[in-house]
Design an enzyme around this catalytic site. Structure first.
Site, short mmCIF file in Angstrom:
data_model
loop_
_atom_site.label_atom_id
_atom_site.label_comp_id
_atom_site.label_asym_id
_atom_site.label_seq_id
_atom_site.Cartn_x
_atom_site.Cartn_y
_atom_site.Cartn_z
N ARG A 25 0.79 -1.30 0.11
CA ARG A 25 -0.07 0.20 0.05
C ARG A 25 0.92 1.32 0.02
O ARG A 25 0.41 2.30 0.41
CB ARG A 25 -0.99 -0.07 1.18
CG ARG A 25 -1.98 -1.06 0.94
CD ARG A 25 -3.37 -0.60 0.48
NE ARG A 25 -4.10 -1.51 0.34
CZ ARG A 25 -5.35 -1.74 0.89
NH1 ARG A 25 -5.49 -0.97 1.87
NH2 ARG A 25 -6.05 -2.74 0.44
N ARG A 29 -3.26 6.66 1.37
CA ARG A 29 -3.94 7.88 1.80
C ARG A 29 -2.90 8.55 3.07
O ARG A 29 -3.13 9.65 3.26
CB ARG A 29 -5.20 7.44 2.71
CG ARG A 29 -6.28 7.41 1.60
CD ARG A 29 -7.58 6.60 2.21
NE ARG A 29 -7.21 5.26 2.54
CZ ARG A 29 -7.92 4.40 3.05
NH1 ARG A 29 -9.44 4.63 3.32
NH2 ARG A 29 -7.67 3.03 3.23
N ARG A 38 -6.42 11.48 -5.92
CA ARG A 38 -7.54 10.77 -5.85
C ARG A 38 -8.80 11.64 -5.66
O ARG A 38 -9.82 11.34 -6.44
CB ARG A 38 -7.60 10.09 -4.58
CG ARG A 38 -8.68 9.18 -3.99
CD ARG A 38 -8.51 8.60 -2.72
NE ARG A 38 -9.56 7.60 -2.11
CZ ARG A 38 -10.82 7.91 -1.80
NH1 ARG A 38 -11.08 9.25 -1.68
NH2 ARG A 38 -11.62 7.08 -1.41
N ASP A 75 -6.71 -2.77 -7.67
CA ASP A 75 -7.35 -3.46 -6.42
C ASP A 75 -7.82 -4.82 -6.72
O ASP A 75 -8.07 -5.33 -8.10
CB ASP A 75 -8.62 -2.85 -5.76
CG ASP A 75 -8.81 -3.05 -4.25
OD1 ASP A 75 -8.35 -2.60 -3.30
OD2 ASP A 75 -9.45 -4.05 -4.23
N TYR A 152 -14.81 -12.34 -0.55
CA TYR A 152 -15.56 -10.93 -0.48
C TYR A 152 -16.66 -11.54 -1.51
O TYR A 152 -17.94 -10.64 -1.52
CB TYR A 152 -14.75 -9.78 -1.28
CG TYR A 152 -13.60 -9.36 -0.50
CD1 TYR A 152 -14.00 -8.36 0.42
CD2 TYR A 152 -12.29 -9.68 -0.13
CE1 TYR A 152 -12.84 -7.67 1.45
CE2 TYR A 152 -11.29 -9.39 0.68
CZ TYR A 152 -11.78 -8.20 1.53
OH TYR A 152 -10.82 -7.84 2.42
O1 CP3 Z 1 -0.01 -1.91 -2.62
C1 CP3 Z 1 -0.23 -1.01 -3.15
O2 CP3 Z 1 0.06 0.20 -3.18
C2 CP3 Z 1 -1.03 -1.33 -4.60
C3 CP3 Z 1 -2.42 -1.20 -4.40
C4 CP3 Z 1 -3.25 -1.99 -3.96
C5 CP3 Z 1 -4.47 -1.55 -3.26
N1 CP3 Z 1 -5.38 -2.66 -2.65
C6 CP3 Z 1 -5.06 -0.32 -3.20
C7 CP3 Z 1 -6.19 0.14 -2.35
C8 CP3 Z 1 -3.27 -3.37 -3.44
C9 CP3 Z 1 -2.06 -4.42 -3.56
C10 CP3 Z 1 -4.51 -3.70 -2.93
C11 CP3 Z 1 -4.94 -5.17 -2.48
C12 CP3 Z 1 -6.00 -5.55 -1.89
N2 CP3 Z 1 -7.20 -4.66 -1.78
C13 CP3 Z 1 -6.22 -6.44 -0.73
C14 CP3 Z 1 -5.21 -7.52 -0.31
C15 CP3 Z 1 -4.00 -6.91 0.57
C16 CP3 Z 1 -4.58 -6.61 1.79
O3 CP3 Z 1 -4.83 -5.27 2.17
O4 CP3 Z 1 -4.93 -7.51 2.69
C17 CP3 Z 1 -7.46 -6.41 -0.20
C18 CP3 Z 1 -8.10 -7.37 0.94
C19 CP3 Z 1 -8.13 -5.38 -1.01
C20 CP3 Z 1 -9.54 -4.97 -0.81
C21 CP3 Z 1 -9.80 -3.88 -0.48
N3 CP3 Z 1 -9.49 -2.47 -1.20
C22 CP3 Z 1 -10.35 -3.31 0.86
C23 CP3 Z 1 -10.73 -4.13 2.03
C24 CP3 Z 1 -10.39 -1.80 0.91
C25 CP3 Z 1 -10.75 -0.89 1.98
C26 CP3 Z 1 -10.10 -0.94 3.25
C27 CP3 Z 1 -9.08 0.57 3.06
O5 CP3 Z 1 -7.96 0.32 3.25
O6 CP3 Z 1 -9.86 1.59 2.83
C28 CP3 Z 1 -9.70 -1.29 -0.39
C29 CP3 Z 1 -9.46 -0.10 -0.85
C30 CP3 Z 1 -8.22 0.48 -1.11
N4 CP3 Z 1 -7.33 -0.56 -1.91
C31 CP3 Z 1 -7.49 1.44 -0.87
C32 CP3 Z 1 -6.11 1.58 -1.70
C33 CP3 Z 1 -5.00 2.51 -1.80
C34 CP3 Z 1 -7.79 2.78 -0.18
C35 CP3 Z 1 -8.93 3.32 -0.93
C36 CP3 Z 1 -9.04 4.86 -0.87
O7 CP3 Z 1 -8.26 5.47 -1.33
O8 CP3 Z 1 -9.98 5.34 -0.26
#
Ligand code: CP3
Length: 346
Positions: A25, A29, A38, A75, A152
């Site tokens: 990640r 944010r 964003r 994602d 999911y």
């Molecule tokens: O790592 C990186 O920088 C690359 C981008 C990336 C994102 N999600 C961006 C993201 C990667 C590799 C993921 C993987 C992901 N997404 C996983 C597996 C890794 C883990 O965290 O366990 C999972 C389970 C998801 C599903 C997901 N996406 C959830 C549960 C959420 C909401 C939780 C949160 O952190 O807000 C997201 C949103 C998400 N994916 C964000 C980002 C940067 C936040 C979104 C925002 O900007 O509001």
């Protein structure tokens, strides 16, 4: 030409003086420049599907910190959406999806090769990044592992114990298996296209592997990863795969051998010493700093970073966190962590 990217060398099994670094990640944010881009995109999914902006946020942490790898901004839930599930993000709560719990729901989904039109913007993001990244920076593509994606799709949201997915596994095994099969095939197709577009490494995120026990772990964490990795290796020999069976605990042992993964990503629930003795013996490992330390900082961050580097110094290692960096992390602490890794093994 000899490989010069540090991340690729570690993945090939080389033991380096200082490990390559990137962070799960890393585009997120906690960075003001991410929040600005964003806001320009409007919402998270628009950011994922606008190649110029997705490439921009991928590059931001590379410019700011000089990480050794960039991870494609996308994602894991884009694959269910490409298969035909509805997907949206509830502000402050996380993802929501239309659910798949019956054969009829499954019949409404698309086939694994019918996902590419929907995912074309992601492939375009990869092409932009392959052009624009510094020559020393490796490009990582990724997908969710089938079990995690299925949790999911079945529940329609994130769940603390993956209860709905476990229930479907017990109550309607045929539908559960067919769903896993569909996701597995789609994942192979998706990652192949990312590699063709320029991803040099791919990572499989199995964030909920830890809730699979005993034979379930073999059937739904090991077997799908093994199949995906074998299919990718057949089509794209030489492209390394990182597997992240989060919270696998003792099942981290032998995971690389059982699946063919080139590197296993470690969460922060296992100790570095234990993992060096029991997991790194099979090859490269990645991890495992507690992401909370990037919020709290101080001497503890520096000490813990150095301790991890020392623990894994005897084998191939990629420095990373045990899970994603959180929005409340201090960007200055990331610099301190990098300095502690690159400043030597003191
Ligand atoms: O790592 C990186 O920088 C690359 C981008 C990336 C994102 N999600 C961006 C993201 C990667 C590799 C993921 C993987 C992901 N997404 C996983 C597996 C890794 C883990 O965290 O366990 C999972 C389970 C998801 C599903 C997901 N996406 C959830 C549960 C959420 C909401 C939780 C949160 O952190 O807000 C997201 C949103 C998400 N994916 C964000 C980002 C940067 C936040 C979104 C925002 O900007 O509001």
């Amino acid at each position: 030409m000899a490989e010069t990217k540090k991340l690729m060398r570690a993945l090939a099994g080389e033991v380096l003086d200082t490990p390559p670094i990137w962070m799960m990640r890393q585009a997120g944010r906690y960075l003001p420049e991410y929040r600005a881009t964003r806001a320009r995109a409007g919402d998270f999914l628009s950011l994922c599907y606008t190649p110029e902006l997705a490439a921009e946020v991928t590059l931001q942490p590379i410019r700011r910190y000089g990480f050794d790898a960039a991870i494609l901004f996308a994602d894991i839930l884009l694959v269910p959406q490409a298969l035909g599930a509805e997907l949206w993000f509830e502000t402050g709560e996380g993802p929501r999806l239309s659910t798949v719990t019956t054969q009829a729901d499954l019949d409404r989904l698309k086939g694994p090769e019918d996902i590419h039109d929907h995912l074309a913007p992601v492939y375009e993001t990869v092409r932009i990044l392959a052009r624009e990244l510094p020559r020393e920076t490796a490009l990582i593509g990724f997908a969710g592992a089938p079990w995690t994606v299925a949790t999911y799709m079945i529940a329609g949201r994130g769940t603390p114990d993956q209860g709905p997915a476990h229930a479907l596994m017990r109550e309607d095994r045929a539908t559960f298996e067919a769903l896993l099969e569909r996701i597995t095939e789609a994942t192979i197709a998706y990652l192949s296209r990312q590699i063709e577009a320029g991803a040099e490494v791919v990572k499989l995120f199995d964030s909920w592997a830890g809730s699979l026990k005993g034979e379930d772990f073999d059937a739904w964490a090991v077997a799908p990863a093994k199949r995906i990795i074998a299919a990718l290796k057949a089509r794209h020999p030489g492209v390394p795969v990182i597997a992240f069976p989060r919270e696998a605990g003792p099942r981290y042992v032998g995971f690389a051998r059982a699946t063919g993964a080139d590197c296993v990503a470690l969460d922060n629930s296992v100790s570095a010493q234990w993992a060096a003795a029991n997991v790194q013996v099979d090859g490269c490992v990645q991890g495992n700093l507690d992401p909370r330390l990037l919020v709290t900082g101080g001497e503890e961050l520096v000490e813990e970073t150095r301790r991890i580097v020392r623990a894994f110094a005897g084998g191939p290692h990629i420095f990373n966190l045990g899970h994603g960096i959180t929005p409340d992390a201090d960007p200055e602490n990331v610099s301190r962590m990098i300095e502690a890794v690159r400043g030597g093994r003191a």
